[in-house]
Design an enzyme around this catalytic site. Structure first.
Site: not given
Ligand code: CP
Ligand code: NVA
Length: 324
Positions: A106, A229, A297
């Site tokens: 990330r 989002d 996820r």
């Protein structure tokens, strides 16, 4: 042997994306049935999971998923490694690829992931960057598939910051699945032309379509899936006050959901800010599937890791097509 990386949504072809989602469903039903990292296997056991930004879901789902598949997650938190400040991405890749089975990262700039992948003979997976969040979209598509029974032909509306990583990934992953993707945000906060062009090319092959608009009602009309989002992504905190004003007309509240199909499902990658991009009555209401989405996820990323290890010749996963 070609190493398969997953740096953006379109790194999986439509057939490959479908194969990963099918594997995810299989692994969700039997969580310990696929063990590409297990001790009895010939390959490596450790997956490096590196964070330059904070995380809850991504950290826990990769950590749990690697353990489920017989491996050891090596979590490297922001500020804990030399990467980027004392040592280049290229040099870091050349060290990691000699030790681990895969690198999950990330970070900010997408180019960093490209550089990491160019210097790694083990798969590199994007766990969110400024431009894409492709692992999140695998989970989102898995959730829609479970609730709607299909993906191709469904319409999916995304409202809000339409220039962020989630908007780009909804666009690219959605059309890869053959969906009609509608993205709505204010002028100046819409997807970059090259991403729209790539999405249109993919849509032409899959039967999907792309609508990019400043009109939230046009995106929402009859939509099967509604998504949003945060208006302030990680790294944009200094723009918070301005952003809270900019996106106000793109909030997903009950009136917005009423414009979608009566059986529309609501998605949010989380963390969510109730009263801003989504009303509490929507995210906590009957059309919300955000907790399934969060759980997925785990299942989607396990499947993705198993798939890239199989395709890269580092494991054999029964039931998958032989390596390309
Ligand atoms: N959706 C998501 O990526 O959550 P985290 O930032 O908590 O990992
Ligand atoms: N767009 C958000 C997603 C968080 C999972 C961010 O980048 O902060």
């Amino acid at each position: 042997m070609t190493t398969r990386h997953f740096l953006k949504d379109t790194d999986l072809s439509p057939a490959e994306q479908a194969e990963v989602l099918d594997l995810a469903l299989r692994m969700k039903a039997a969580p310990y049935s696929v063990q590409p990292l297990a001790a009895e296997g010939a390959g490596r056991k450790t997956v490096a999971v590196i964070f330059d930004k904070t995380s809850t879901r991504t950290r826990v789902s990769f950590s749990t998923g690697v353990s489920d598949m017989g491996g050891t997650p090596l979590i490297i938190n922001p500020g804990e490694s030399q990467i980027g400040h004392k040592e280049s991405v290229e040099d870091t890749a050349k060290v990691l690829e000699r030790m681990v089975a895969a690198i999950v990262w990330r970070t900010g700039a997408h180019q960093g992931l490209v550089d990491m992948a160019a210097n790694s003979r083990v798969p590199v997976v994007n766990a969110l960057c400024d431009d894409y969040h492709p692992c999140q979209l695998l989970a989102d598509l898995l959730t829609v598939k479970e609730h709607k029974g299909k993906l191709a032909g469904l319409s999916m509306a995304y409202l809000g910051d339409a220039a962020n990583n989630m908007a780009n990934s909804y666009l690219l992953a959605g059309v890869t699945a053959g969906m009609h993707v509608r993205i709505a945000g204010p002028e100046g906060y819409l997807p970059a032309p090259e991403i729209v062009a790539e999405a249109e090319d993919v849509a032409a092959a899959t039967g999907g379509s792309v609508l990019v608009t400043v009109d939230p009602a046009a995106a929402l009309e009859g939509a099967d899936v509604v998504a949003t989002d945060t208006w302030v992504s990680m790294g944009q905190e200094a723009e918070k006050a301005e952003r809270m004003q900019l996106f106000r007309d793109y909030s997903v509240d009950a009136a917005a959901m009423a414009k979608a199909a009566p059986d529309a499902v609501f998605l949010h990658c989380l963390p969510a800010y109730r009263g801003y991009e989504v009303a509490a009555e929507v995210i906590d209401g009957p059309q919300s599937v955000v907790w399934d989405e969060a759980e997925n996820r785990l299942h989607a990323q396990k499947a993705l890791l198993a798939w890239v290890l199989h395709q890269s010749g580092q494991a054999v996963v029964e039931g998958l097509a032989p390596r390309a």
